[in-house]
Enzyme design. Structure first.
Site, mmCIF file in Angstrom:
data_model
loop_
_atom_site.group_PDB
_atom_site.id
_atom_site.type_symbol
_atom_site.label_atom_id
_atom_site.label_comp_id
_atom_site.label_asym_id
_atom_site.label_seq_id
_atom_site.Cartn_x
_atom_site.Cartn_y
_atom_site.Cartn_z
ATOM 1 N N GLU A 142 0.847 -1.196 0.000
ATOM 2 C CA GLU A 142 0.000 0.000 0.000
ATOM 3 C C GLU A 142 0.876 1.237 0.000
ATOM 4 O OE1 GLU A 142 -1.572 0.217 4.444
ATOM 5 O OE2 GLU A 142 -2.063 -1.701 3.529
ATOM 6 N N LYS A 144 2.512 4.760 1.339
ATOM 7 C CA LYS A 144 2.879 5.330 2.640
ATOM 8 C C LYS A 144 2.493 6.811 2.592
ATOM 9 C CE LYS A 144 6.491 5.427 6.105
ATOM 10 N NZ LYS A 144 6.277 6.803 6.501
ATOM 11 N N ASP A 146 1.884 10.612 3.477
ATOM 12 C CA ASP A 146 2.716 11.577 4.189
ATOM 13 C C ASP A 146 1.827 12.576 4.925
ATOM 14 O OD1 ASP A 146 4.929 12.823 5.087
ATOM 15 O OD2 ASP A 146 5.522 13.700 3.173
ATOM 16 N N TYR A 253 -5.092 2.502 7.378
ATOM 17 C CA TYR A 253 -4.131 1.454 7.034
ATOM 18 C C TYR A 253 -4.041 0.294 8.011
ATOM 19 C CZ TYR A 253 -1.123 4.433 9.981
ATOM 20 O OH TYR A 253 -0.621 5.198 10.995
ATOM 21 N N LYS A 340 11.034 3.566 1.648
ATOM 22 C CA LYS A 340 10.909 5.014 1.479
ATOM 23 C C LYS A 340 11.525 5.414 0.149
ATOM 24 C CE LYS A 340 11.080 7.622 5.111
ATOM 25 N NZ LYS A 340 10.471 8.539 5.986
ATOM 26 N N CYS A 434 15.688 44.902 10.939
ATOM 27 C CA CYS A 434 15.125 44.709 9.601
ATOM 28 C C CYS A 434 16.141 45.141 8.536
ATOM 29 C CB CYS A 434 13.835 45.519 9.462
ATOM 30 S SG CYS A 434 13.141 45.405 7.803
ATOM 31 N N CYS A 437 14.588 48.439 6.773
ATOM 32 C CA CYS A 437 14.304 49.719 7.427
ATOM 33 C C CYS A 437 15.024 49.853 8.770
ATOM 34 C CB CYS A 437 12.797 49.893 7.620
ATOM 35 S SG CYS A 437 12.108 48.726 8.804
ATOM 36 N N CYS A 452 9.041 42.437 11.629
ATOM 37 C CA CYS A 452 9.462 43.833 11.643
ATOM 38 C C CYS A 452 8.191 44.619 11.965
ATOM 39 C CB CYS A 452 10.006 44.243 10.279
ATOM 40 S SG CYS A 452 10.128 46.035 10.137
ATOM 41 N N CYS A 458 8.201 50.377 6.355
ATOM 42 C CA CYS A 458 9.154 49.357 5.916
ATOM 43 C C CYS A 458 8.821 49.008 4.456
ATOM 44 C CB CYS A 458 9.033 48.151 6.836
ATOM 45 S SG CYS A 458 10.027 46.772 6.303
HETATM 46 S S1 IVH Z 1 1.331 0.724 9.117
HETATM 47 C C1 IVH Z 1 2.253 -1.018 13.268
HETATM 48 N N1 IVH Z 1 0.718 1.749 6.797
HETATM 49 O O1 IVH Z 1 4.090 5.756 8.700
HETATM 50 C C2 IVH Z 1 2.514 -0.393 11.968
HETATM 51 N N2 IVH Z 1 1.775 3.162 8.363
HETATM 52 O O2 IVH Z 1 6.500 4.677 10.910
HETATM 53 C C3 IVH Z 1 1.584 0.694 11.708
HETATM 54 N N3 IVH Z 1 2.063 5.479 7.584
HETATM 55 O O3 IVH Z 1 3.558 7.061 11.633
HETATM 56 C C4 IVH Z 1 1.921 1.489 10.538
HETATM 57 N N4 IVH Z 1 1.149 5.187 5.610
HETATM 58 O O4 IVH Z 1 1.359 6.821 10.483
HETATM 59 C C5 IVH Z 1 1.270 1.969 7.993
HETATM 60 N N5 IVH Z 1 0.071 2.502 4.695
HETATM 61 C C6 IVH Z 1 0.616 2.738 5.890
HETATM 62 C C7 IVH Z 1 1.108 4.001 6.236
HETATM 63 C C8 IVH Z 1 1.692 4.170 7.503
HETATM 64 C C9 IVH Z 1 1.722 6.054 6.427
HETATM 65 C C10 IVH Z 1 2.767 6.161 8.682
HETATM 66 C C11 IVH Z 1 2.257 5.836 10.051
HETATM 67 C C12 IVH Z 1 3.469 5.857 10.945
HETATM 68 C C13 IVH Z 1 4.608 5.788 9.997
HETATM 69 C C14 IVH Z 1 5.366 4.502 10.197
#
Ligand code: IVH
Length: 718
Positions: A142, A144, A146, A253, A340, A434, A437, A452, A458
């Site tokens: 899946e 990850k 952000d 997730y 990552k 600043c 100015c 400032c 300014c």
């Molecule tokens: S599983 C026990 N799946 O990534 C494991 N985490 O260090 C639970 N995150 O802060 C995490 N997408 O919030 C999982 N598809 C995904 C994710 C995910 C983002 C984040 C999660 C955590 C960090 C993992």
């Protein structure tokens, strides 16, 4: 016969009294019960529509019908707060203010994931899994996401708590704010377990992020650096109605609990869907490293097409029993790993730090770098955002810095190569005065930014204000854009917005500016006749810009386009706004403590008042123009009206109608109220108050008749 109690024997007396009382009670009870039934019905229907829209992406009613039902529910809940359902959709619009977030201990600790950056490490992870299980393993890949991790706890199918990760053991209770996220169900459907914990990531889509930063720019707030920071900042806002406006979303997730009705991670999403959750759009079962590799490579190149940021891919063992057999270390599960994406990174030397000053005076440090090629573009400058970041990175003069470009467009400085630091290099420091100015900079309490305070002389602050004044959503004088403000300011012709209206043809004709750029070493441009004519015509036309946009243009901090509109429509004139107290200002929708405080401060500043006087003298609109507002009639001119209950049209439309006939809406009944328009289910308290003060109460039909007859006196005296 004249009937009075005294003429009937005492026992009969009591009996009649009891019968009347009982019938009254029955009537009252019946009304209340039907109200409860209606509240329940609306709650259920609206939740279903929310689900259709946000989860299934398949709405079955129009936004208008939805708003109308929501308004009806809000009105009923206001009158009968004791009947409000715990899963009421009205919580989605927020309103509750959390002064301090309580710390909550997680039922299951929130672990993190082991990170890898190469397919070899993923192969290594697979080998470890196979060795431990001694059997073939299926994986689920899946994205990850952000954003910010969140734990959602459901008890008996209701969202009980939403908690941030915190230190993994304890986090902050942000339930009120999370309830505003429409794809997160407040109540589950079907055969859900008594206790359920669902984990996910709160995110902000690129569209929502851009909209938020544009709005922040409008009200003079510094932009968020990326969607993750914006999501995290939003989740910690105290006012949940503000959170509701940010448009946060969530990707789930992980599902936790006991005796859950699925055997694999993949199936858990099928259940989540049945229970009413929105499930991630991208999820893939993989049975070989080759399949995993293809998933990773695909999303490494395709991630820019996604509507939100991701920073990698997560690979999880699919079978839950196998997950349990593998267990976890103190920090992370052994059944999952994060791949990552490598952010493209280069090292380059810091040449100098510039300090830029924005319209509100915020000082932003920007690193000038030895130009370097990174992911196809040459990077010469990168924002250091604020002093805290300079301190965290411990940047020294002439350091070699690592610059990264992840999924985001903007390059980011992520670290320092210490081995290349010269021994004599001194620590980079934030300026104290600043650069434009020379005013002593200040740090406002509770804010990271350094400012400032010299807002009136300014140069970048003044130019920023002037640019805001002429911008499209404000006075829309586009003939003054593209560097012209700079020329006017540098030549001493415009110092405040009122000066635009004093510009004369002869002052402008032939005005020169030296331009130096990399392509052309030096070039002189000057204003020609046509340019000057266009500029002056643009200024002249701006005198017709309606008051609500003028109010936005004058740049009161926190007063964006919508707030300006609401203030203008409510108060009608700049004088009324300038004289209003904080409390009076707060009667306007959208105006909270912070905005009211900022307005009061703005009108307490002499320079602002002087500028407004000059703008007004020049002919700029400082009151709502009645013809412009296209008043339908003056039937309600000078009348103060309260609307209460539910009408055949949305309540806002009712209020607008009152304004279109010259009336003024107020929210509570007082001696100065002229009359009340009562819809269905008008609150008994309001009715009592109106009766007590002798204020006429009109039904919707009576009100419509009054407008149709165009005669206030006729009907109000009836
Ligand atoms: S599983 C026990 N799946 O990534 C494991 N985490 O260090 C639970 N995150 O802060 C995490 N997408 O919030 C999982 N598809 C995904 C994710 C995910 C983002 C984040 C999660 C955590 C960090 C993992």
């Amino acid at each position: 016969m004249i009937f009075h109690w005294g003429s009937i024997p005492n026992a009969t007396n009591h009996k009649i009294f009891r019968v009347i009382l009982l019938s009254l009670l029955l009537i009252v009870n019946n009304i209340t019960i039907s109200m409860l039934a209606r509240i329940k019905e609306l709650t259920q229907q609206l939740n279903q529509h929310n689900y259709n829209y946000y989860v299934l992406d398949n709405p079955t009613i129009s936004d208008y019908e939805f708003d109308r039902m929501l308004e009806e529910l809000m009105a009923l809940e206001k009158e009968y707060p004791e009947f409000m359902q715990p899963d009421s959709p009205t919580q989605r619009v927020g309103g509750e203010v959390t002064k301090q977030f309580t710390t909550v201990t997680h039922v299951f600790p929130m672990l993190s994931l082991g990170n890898t950056y190469s397919i070899e490490e993923v192969t290594e992870f697979d080998r470890r899994v196979q060795n431990a299980l001694l059997q073939k393993t299926e994986y689920v890949c899946e994205l990850k996401y952000d954003g910010v991790a969140i734990s959602l706890v459901y008890e008996k199918g209701r969202l009980l708590r939403a908690v941030t990760r915190g230190d993994g053991v304890q986090g902050d209770d942000v339930t009120q704010n999370v309830k505003t996220i429409k794809s997160i169900p407040l109540k589950l459907f079907g055969d859900y377990p008594d206790f359920l914990e669902v984990r996910g990531e709160i995110i902000l889509t690129h569209n929502a992020f851009e909209r938020l930063n544009a709005e922040r720019d409008d009200i003079g707030e510094p932009p968020f650096a990326n969607p993750r920071n914006a999501a995290s900042g939003s989740l910690k806002l105290q006012d949940s109605s503000e959170v509701a406006k940010r448009g946060l979303d969530c990707r789930l997730y992980l599902v936790l609990g006991e005796n859950l009705p699925f055997k694999t991670h993949y199936e858990s999403f099928t259940k989540l869907k049945e229970w009413g959750f929105k499930i991630p759009e991208i999820l893939q079962k993989c049975n070989s490293i080759e399949e995993i590799r293809r998933f990773i490579n695909h999303w490494d190149t395709e991630r820019e097409q996604l509507p939100f940021d991701i920073d990698g891919v997560v690979i999880k063992v699919n079978d839950i029993i196998q997950q349990q057999q593998l267990g976890a270390t103190a920090k992370s599960p052994r059944w999952a790993i994060a791949y990552k994406f490598k952010a493209k990174r280069v090292a380059t030397q810091l040449l100098s730090i510039d300090f830029q000053v924005g319209r509100t005076g915020v000082v932003t440090p920007v690193a000038n770098l030895q130009p370097v090629l990174l992911a196809g573009t040459v990077v010469k400058r990168a924002s250091l955002h604020n002093n805290d970041i300079i301190q965290q990175l411990d940047i020294h003069e002439n350091d070699w810095l690592y610059v990264e470009k992840g999924g985001e467009i903007i390059p980011k400085i992520v670290g320092v190569e210490l081995s290349k630091r010269s021994e004599t290099a001194t620590k980079a420091s934030f300026i104290t005065h600043c650069p434009y100015c020379n005013t002593l900079l200040i740090r406002k309490e509770g804010e990271v930014g350094i400012y400032c305070p010299n807002e009136w002389s300014c140069p970048p602050q003044v130019k920023g204000k002037l640019e805001h004044f002429i911008s499209r959503k404000a006075m829309n004088i586009d003939s003054l854009g593209e560097g012209k403000i700079e020329m006017l300011f540098d030549n001493g012709l415009v110092k405040s917005s009122a000066d635009f209206y004093k510009l004369k043809f002869n002052d402008l004709l032939g005005l020169e500016k030296r331009i130096t750029s990399e392509e052309n070493p030096e070039r002189i441009v000057s204003f020609r006749e046509k340019t000057v004519e266009n500029m002056l015509a643009g200024v002249e036309q701006s005198k017709d810009v309606p008051f609500e946009r003028v109010l936005f243009a004058i740049g009161i901090r926190y007063v964006g386009e919508t707030t300006a509109k609401k203030l203008a429509r409510y108060f009608k004139t700049i004088d009324a706004i300038a004289n209003a107290s904080k409390e009076e200002l707060k009667a306007v929708d959208d105006v909270g403590e912070q905005v009211a405080e900022s307005i009061v401060q703005f009108f307490n500043t002499v320079e602002n008042l002087e500028n407004i006087v000059k703008l007004r003298e020049a002919g700029v609109q400082f009151q709502v123009n009645e013809t412009e507002q296209q008043l339908l009639s003056k039937t309600l001119a000078g009348k103060t009206i309260v609307v209460s209950g539910v009408f055949s049209i949305p309540r806002d439309a009712m209020k607008q109608k009152i304004e279109l006939h010259g009336g003024k809406n107020v929210s509570s009944i007082s001696n100065s109220t002229d009359f009340v328009v009562a819809g269905d289910n008008m609150g008994p308290e309001k009715r009592k108050k109106a009766e007590k003060l002798g204020i006429p109460v009109l039904s919707e039909i009576e009100f419509e008749n009054m407008l149709a007859a165009n005669n206030y006196e006729l009907l109000i005296t009836n």
